[in-house]
Every structure is written in structure tokens, then in C-alpha cells.
Design an enzyme around this catalytic site. Structure first.
Site, PDB file in Angstrom:
ATOM      1  N   TRP A   4       1.285  -1.596   0.144  1.00 30.74           N
ATOM      2  CA  TRP A   4       0.140   0.212  -0.280  1.00 30.74           C
ATOM      3  C   TRP A   4       0.878   0.982   0.375  1.00 30.74           C
ATOM      4  CZ3 TRP A   4       0.387   3.512   3.977  1.00 30.74           C
ATOM      5  CH2 TRP A   4       1.473   2.551   5.284  1.00 30.74           C
TER       6      TRP A   4
ATOM      7  N   GLU B 116       7.282   7.482  14.217  1.00 29.73           N
ATOM      8  CA  GLU B 116       7.049   7.330  13.296  1.00 29.73           C
ATOM      9  C   GLU B 116       7.892   8.154  12.154  1.00 29.73           C
ATOM     10  OE1 GLU B 116       6.408   4.303  12.022  1.00 29.73           O
ATOM     11  OE2 GLU B 116       4.771   4.241  13.750  1.00 29.73           O
TER      12      GLU B 116
ATOM     13  N   GLU C 143       8.875   1.193   6.461  1.00 29.69           N
ATOM     14  CA  GLU C 143       8.157   2.206   7.538  1.00 29.69           C
ATOM     15  C   GLU C 143       7.624   3.397   7.285  1.00 29.69           C
ATOM     16  OE1 GLU C 143       7.638   1.811  11.025  1.00 29.69           O
ATOM     17  OE2 GLU C 143       7.828  -0.214  11.461  1.00 29.69           O
TER      18      GLU C 143
ATOM     19  N   HIS D 133       4.449   4.787   7.243  1.00 26.91           N
ATOM     20  CA  HIS D 133       3.340   5.600   8.443  1.00 26.91           C
ATOM     21  C   HIS D 133       3.580   7.043   8.462  1.00 26.91           C
ATOM     22  CE1 HIS D 133       4.434   1.187   9.291  1.00 26.91           C
ATOM     23  NE2 HIS D 133       4.076   1.045   8.145  1.00 26.91           N
TER      24      HIS D 133
ATOM     25  N   GLU E 171       7.861  -3.461  18.429  1.00 25.35           N
ATOM     26  CA  GLU E 171       6.935  -4.047  16.635  1.00 25.35           C
ATOM     27  C   GLU E 171       5.380  -3.621  17.614  1.00 25.35           C
ATOM     28  OE1 GLU E 171       7.114  -2.657  14.231  1.00 25.35           O
ATOM     29  OE2 GLU E 171       9.569  -2.857  13.264  1.00 25.35           O
TER      30      GLU E 171
ATOM     31  N   THR F   5       4.254  -1.318  19.054  1.00 27.15           N
ATOM     32  CA  THR F   5       3.179  -0.164  18.001  1.00 27.15           C
ATOM     33  C   THR F   5       2.220  -1.092  17.281  1.00 27.15           C
ATOM     34  OG1 THR F   5       5.079  -1.056  16.507  1.00 27.15           O
ATOM     35  CG2 THR F   5       5.546   1.615  17.487  1.00 27.15           C
TER      36      THR F   5
ATOM     37  N   ASP G 292       1.367  -3.523   9.819  1.00 25.76           N
ATOM     38  CA  ASP G 292       2.616  -3.891   9.095  1.00 25.76           C
ATOM     39  C   ASP G 292       3.284  -4.169  10.361  1.00 25.76           C
ATOM     40  OD1 ASP G 292       2.969  -3.199   6.576  1.00 25.76           O
ATOM     41  OD2 ASP G 292       3.458  -1.538   7.085  1.00 25.76           O
ATOM     42  N   GLU G 293       3.186  -3.445  11.373  1.00 34.69           N
ATOM     43  CA  GLU G 293       3.722  -3.399  12.513  1.00 34.69           C
ATOM     44  C   GLU G 293       3.927  -5.126  13.185  1.00 34.69           C
ATOM     45  OE1 GLU G 293       5.472  -0.553  13.114  1.00 34.69           O
ATOM     46  OE2 GLU G 293       4.060   1.206  12.481  1.00 34.69           O
TER      47      GLU G 293
ATOM     48  N   HIS H 148       6.036  -6.860  11.520  1.00 39.83           N
ATOM     49  CA  HIS H 148       7.682  -6.352  11.750  1.00 39.83           C
ATOM     50  C   HIS H 148       7.867  -7.016  13.128  1.00 39.83           C
ATOM     51  CE1 HIS H 148       7.356  -2.365   8.809  1.00 39.83           C
ATOM     52  NE2 HIS H 148       7.073  -3.916   8.545  1.00 39.83           N
TER      53      HIS H 148
END
Ligand code: FE2
Ligand code: FE2
Length: 367
Positions: free
Chosen positions: A95, A140, A178, A181, A231, A234, A263-264, A267
Site C-alpha cells: 500500500w 514514526e 516504515e 507510516h 513492533e 506499536t 505492518d507492525e 515486523h
């Protein structure tokens, strides 16, 4: 991840909820009697030399790894290629911030009506929510600091800046994921018209210039314990801001925060896997590293957040994240407990007596 005050006061409240929420009723106003509602922040205060950020250390807290240990990380390269790099998403499947934002390539009227819709959606979100979102965004935005941190770690750093090894590839690609974000949250907040962008930008500039001190020097064992924890932290906080955005009437912002949270999570899975592998191939130093990080308490990456005025900015931000239930002391404890179970610390084989004492400490500390 998560502040405060200036964010809540000058940064946010000087441009209060357009639907007429009374900003004078905010607890933050009571916390800071100097708050100037309805007017821009006092710029003159920023022009003076700021006090130094908290807790700067001048010495490394951990010695560099021995050549044997560096060799161990080298020997894990093919494993990292097979098991860690797949946690990354190819750019073409990723994305991008533009997927969630008004399209500036549209005719002007269409673009502005999308911006108006965004402002309508955010109009009912309370000021405290924006404090949290701004704090998350600033955190971020300090991404250069985190890439620098990873590149300090012995045995896995990106030696040339474009190294072909899997550890270096991971660091650069993780950074590139990252990077979206902060970009997305920043643009959304900018378009909302609810925040003082100049104050925010100044805070980001201070934070990147200040750096961070996670207290593990260049030790990769501790570094990967830290990133696993962060991670997950978050993942939890962005997940909660997603939930609050939905409840507050902004499904697009909910989708944004939820997408960042996923995403976090990805990760987190990668870093957690690295620690799992290290517990298998080098259990005692890994157990010592986990216990050491737990003993020190894991600091938040934006703990040096400062806006040029308020030395307690981060503490105040933390109070609000706690109050809103976005990231709480319970979450911190739950994360520790989660990793004790996830890494099956009590079942770790091949550790010496010191390692066993560390296991007992970890279990006790997370109970
Ligand atoms: Fe992030
Ligand atoms: Fe992250």
C-alpha cells in the site's frame, strides 16, 4: 508508539475541535496554566537555546561483539534470507499513502470536496485523540534514528550502505516500509486542519536531532529483543487508535491506523523469529540479553521528544495514551508476558547457570 502536553496544548488545542468542544474543559488545560487557547504557540520561546534532552550518555553501555559472535551472525545469513526476508512485502504489492488520501491530481473542486469530507469525518474526534495521533506520527517520523540504530548493531549492519547481505537488505527494506507510516499520518493530520503543523514539524526536527538511547549500544541480541518489543507495542497502539477512530466516526482513519498496525505485526513476527533462532543457536547470551532489557525497562523510541518548550512533553503524551487506553502500563506488562510464552523461555535448553538465573528473573518480572 506514543506524549503530552505541548502536543495537547499548543500543538493541538490552539485550533480546537471545530464542532465546538470546549477546550477549556480539557484536563490538559489544568495541567498547563500557561496554555494559550485560540492563539498560535509562543514562537519566541522556541528561539532560545533549548535545555538538553534527558539522559544523554557519552559511553557505550555494551562492548562490541567478539569476532566469533560476529561470525555467528554471518553464519545465519542463509537462514535470514529464507526465514526473515519473506516477512517483507514487494513494493508492487505494498500500500502507499496515496491510497488513503484525497487525490490532488483530480480537478480542484473534486480534490477540495475530498478534503472537506476528510474534515467532516475528523470533526467529531476529541482533541485528546489528536494528541495521541500526533505523538504516534512524530514517533514514526523519527525513522532516521531507528535506521541508524539498526545499522549500529554488530554483525548485521549495512556495511556499504547498499550491501547485498540479507541483514542489510532487511534493514533498508524495513525502513522503506516504515517510511510510509509517518508520511501517511502526517499528510492526514495536515489535511484535517486540527493541528499546528509548524509545532509538530519543529518537534520532529528536535527529535531526530536528539536521537535515542535504547541502552544496548551495538549489541544485536539486545537490539532484536528491543525491536521485537517495540513492533508489538506499536501494533497495539496503532490498533487502538484504529478502534477509537472508528468509534469516533472516521472509518478511513480507522483503516489507516489498522493498516499501519498490520505492518507492525508483520515486523514483530520477523524480529520475534530472530530471537527465537538466537535462543536456539546461542541460548545463554540471548537469555542474558532478554533479561538485561527487561531489567532496564524498555524505553520508548520517542522518549527524547521535545518541542522547544516543554521538557515533560513525552511524559504528558504518555499520560494521555494511558488515559485513552491506547498504550497502557498493562500493555507493557502483557507484552513481556507474551514474549516469555512466545519464546518458551522456561523450556530453553543448553543454557548455563547464569542463563537459568536470567530465565527465572524474566518469568518473575513478567508475572
Ligand atoms: Fe511504524
Ligand atoms: Fe514498526
Amino acid at each position: 508508539m506514543p506524549a503530552f502536553h505541548c502536543l495537547s496544548t499548543q500543538t493541538l488545542v490552539w485550533r480546537p475541535n471545530p464542532r465546538g468542544q470546549d477546550p477549556n474543559s480539557l484536563n490538559l488545560k489544568r495541567l498547563n496554566p500557561t496554555l494559550r487557547l485560540g492563539s498560535p504557540p509562543p514562537i519566541s520561546a522556541v528561539a532560545t537555546t533549548p535545555p538538553p534532552p534527558p539522559s544523554l550518555r557519552t559511553r557505550k553501555t555494551h562492548p562490541s561483539l567478539s569476532p566469533e559472535k560476529i561470525e555467528l551472525f554471518k553464519s545465519l545469513e542463509s537462514w535470514a534470507s529464507q526465514w526473515i526476508l519473506p516477512f517483507l512485502k514487494p513494493v508492487e504489492q505494498s500500500w502507499q499513502p496515496q491510497n488513503f488520501l484525497p487525490d490532488s491530481a483530480l480537478p480542484f473542486d473534486d480534490f477540495t470536496s475530498q478534503v472537506r469530507a476528510l474534515r467532516d469525518r475528523t470533526a467529531e474526534l476529541p482533541d485528546d485523540y489528536f494528541v495521541v495521533l500526533v505523538g504516534d506520527m512524530i514517533t514514526e517520523e523519527a525513522l532516521p534514528t531507528y535506521q541508524t540504530m539498526l545499522n549500529r548493531l554488530d554483525g548485521v549492519n549495512d556495511e556499504t550502505g547498499a550491501s547485498s547481505g540479507p541483514w542489510a537488505k532487511w534493514i533498508r527494506s524495513w525502513t522503506s516500509e516504515e517510511n510510509r507510516h509517518g508520511d501517511l499520518l502526517r499528510t492526514y493530520l495536515y489535511l484535517s486542519g486540527r493541528v499546528d503543523m509548524e509545532m509538530i514539524e519543529r518537534t520532529v526536527q528536535y527529535l531526530v536531532a536528539a536521537g535515542m538511547d535504547p541502552r544496548f549500544g551495538n549489541n544485536p541480541y539486545m537490539g532484536f529483543v528491543y525491536t521485537s518489543f517495540q513492533e508489538r507495542a506499536t501494533f497495539i497502539s496503532h490498533g487502538n487508535t484504529a478502534r477509537l477512530a472508528k468509534e469516533g466516526g472516521d472509518p478511513v482513519l480507522a483503516r489507516i491506523c489498522g493498516t499501519i498496525a498490520s505492518d507492525e505485526k508483520r515486523h514483530e513476527n520477523a524480529y520475534t523469529r530472530i530471537i527465537e533462532k538466537l535462543l536456539e543457536v546461542d541460548p545463554t547470551p540471548t537469555m542474558l540479553a532478554i533479561a538485561d532489557m527487561m531489567r532496564k525497562k524498555i524505553t520508548m523510541p520517542a522518549h527524547m521528544m521535545y518541542d522547544g518548550q516543554d521538557p515533560l512533553l513525552f511524559e504528558r503524551f504518555s499520560v494521555i495514551t494511558q488515559r485513552l487506553g491506547v498504550y497502557t502500563t498493562n500493555d507493557y506488562a502483557n507484552i513481556l508476558e507474551f514474549f516469555i510464552r512466545r519464546w518458551r523461555l522456561e523450556k530453553t535448553c543448553g543454557i548455563n547457570e547464569r542463563g537459568k538465573a536470567c530465565t527465572r528473573f524474566c518469568v518473575w518480572a513478567s508475572a
